[in-house]
Design an enzyme around this catalytic site. Structure first.
Site, PDB file in Angstrom:
ATOM      1  CG  ASP A  65      -1.676   1.220   1.472  1.00 43.87           C
ATOM      2  OD1 ASP A  65      -3.167   0.959   0.789  1.00 43.87           O
ATOM      3  OD2 ASP A  65      -1.363   2.307   1.697  1.00 43.87           O
ATOM      4  CE1 TYR A  73       1.079   7.776   2.667  1.00 43.95           C
ATOM      5  CE2 TYR A  73       1.401   5.481   1.792  1.00 43.95           C
ATOM      6  CZ  TYR A  73       0.566   6.396   2.289  1.00 43.95           C
ATOM      7  OH  TYR A  73      -0.578   5.924   3.021  1.00 43.95           O
ATOM      8  CG  HIS A  77      -4.203   9.829   0.830  1.00 47.82           C
ATOM      9  ND1 HIS A  77      -2.807   9.882   0.459  1.00 47.82           N
ATOM     10  CD2 HIS A  77      -4.280   9.150   1.959  1.00 47.82           C
ATOM     11  CE1 HIS A  77      -2.047   9.202   1.539  1.00 47.82           C
ATOM     12  NE2 HIS A  77      -2.963   8.933   2.456  1.00 47.82           N
ATOM     13  CG  LEU A  99       0.875  -1.981  14.959  1.00 44.77           C
ATOM     14  CD1 LEU A  99       2.455  -2.643  14.845  1.00 44.77           C
ATOM     15  CD2 LEU A  99       0.207  -3.155  15.551  1.00 44.77           C
ATOM     16  CB  ILE A 155      -1.744  -1.927   5.440  1.00 39.71           C
ATOM     17  CG1 ILE A 155      -2.743  -0.688   5.627  1.00 39.71           C
ATOM     18  CG2 ILE A 155      -2.265  -2.763   4.318  1.00 39.71           C
ATOM     19  CD1 ILE A 155      -2.639   0.184   4.593  1.00 39.71           C
ATOM     20  CE  LYS A 159       7.275   3.394   8.236  1.00 35.80           C
ATOM     21  NZ  LYS A 159       7.628   4.369   9.295  1.00 35.80           N
ATOM     22  CB  SER A 160       7.942  -2.483  10.194  1.00 33.93           C
ATOM     23  OG  SER A 160       9.092  -2.500  10.943  1.00 33.93           O
ATOM     24  NE  ARG A 209      10.443  -3.225  15.863  1.00 33.46           N
ATOM     25  CZ  ARG A 209      10.696  -1.903  16.320  1.00 33.46           C
ATOM     26  NH1 ARG A 209      10.642  -1.090  15.455  1.00 33.46           N
ATOM     27  NH2 ARG A 209      11.472  -1.921  17.513  1.00 33.46           N
ATOM     28  CB  SER A 215       7.632 -10.196  14.036  1.00 31.23           C
ATOM     29  OG  SER A 215       6.736 -10.237  15.125  1.00 31.23           O
ATOM     30  CG  ASN A 216       4.652  -6.428  12.119  1.00 31.04           C
ATOM     31  OD1 ASN A 216       4.651  -6.733  13.263  1.00 31.04           O
ATOM     32  ND2 ASN A 216       4.783  -5.126  11.419  1.00 31.04           N
TER      33      ASN A 216
END
Length: 276
Positions: free
Chosen positions: A48, A53, A111, A193, A231, A233-234, A239, A242-243
């Site tokens: 995404d 961005y 958006h 998160l 969605i 973000k990292s 991570r 892990s996510n």
């Protein structure tokens, strides 16, 4: 590549969307290439991005470098507020395709409603045109409130497939989700998160400890069990990995009840009425 079966959610236009993906907000263009490559190598199949961005080119480079077929990756991008308007949106979409170096996206979103500009209806009509041309397989919105959705449903022809909004245990968006459910609009969560702020919550820490998982995994699992598309973000490889590792456990009713009690209405991003 890992053989991870990410559930897919049915959309109202007959397509499906991977329920878990990677968001790349505030990831620089050159960094986005690395981050998205890691995610795709780990098994993510949903990316995404957005005009705002500034990393569509990096996302496109990563997708090409991954060796995956274009149809194996679900790609979302979004039109920014300053490009609202029918012709402006068509031009903005052309530029997004150029930067992504692809002939289509899977999902194109408005958006923000940017209601003070009062151009989101004509902007959405441009999305309808793009969809009819096959250059966006699905269209939807982001950060729309119920009044914005009601107007859109009354003045346009294609029901949005998703409404992407800030959602997490502090801000579960019950009213918006109920409206979406009633009209076939899937709710997709950004900032799931709470920009990391929720990870120190004592209730969530207790659940995570009992299950032997991280708090982030508990929160992502909460989204999945509520039927939300999510969605996180990292930019950190561990991570990102892990996510995605959230399909080997479940939250029970007691966990869900405890998490429901965390609702406070607290936002970590802007309220849609404040964004123009």
């Amino acid at each position: 590549m890992p053989d991870i079966q990410i559930p897919r959610v049915a959309l109202n236009d007959g397509t499906t969307i991977p329920q878990l993906g990677l968001g790349v907000y505030k990831v620089a263009d050159d960094e986005a290439e690395r981050v998205v490559r890691i995610a795709l190598d780990e098994g993510y199949r949903h990316i995404d991005t957005a005009t705002l961005y500034g990393n569509e080119a990096g996302v496109g480079r990563a997708m090409r470098a991954s060796g995956l077929d274009r149809d194996d990756v679900y790609l979302t991008t979004k039109v920014w507020n300053t490009e609202h308007g029918y012709d402006e949106t068509l031009r903005a979409f052309d530029e997004s395709l150029r930067l992504l170096d692809t002939d289509h996206v899977d999902l194109y979103l408005i958006h923000w409603p940017a209601a003070s500009r009062d151009r989101y209806v004509e902007t959405y009509r441009a999305l309808e045109t793009i969809r009819s041309e096959g250059r966006a397989r699905s269209i939807g919105v982001s950060n729309f409130q119920v009044p914005h959705l009601e107007r859109l449903l009354g003045e346009t022809d294609v029901v949005p497939v998703v409404n992407q909004v800030e959602a997490h245990p502090w801000l579960p968006q019950r009213e918006l989700r109920a409206f979406g459910d009633a009209h076939g609009i899937v709710t997709e969560a950004w900032s799931p998160l709470a920009r990391g702020r929720i990870l120190d919550d004592e209730v969530l820490l207790g659940i995570a400890d009992r299950l032997g998982v991280s708090v982030a995994q508990v929160v992502i699992r909460w989204h999945l069990q509520h039927g939300l598309v999510v969605i996180p973000k990292s930019a950190t490889a561990s991570r990102i990995r892990s996510n995605l590792d959230v399909f080997g456990f479940e939250l029970d009713d007691a966990d869900l009840d405890a998490i429901a009690a965390l609702e406070s209405g607290q936002r970590t991003g802007s309220h849609p009425d404040d964004v123009d």
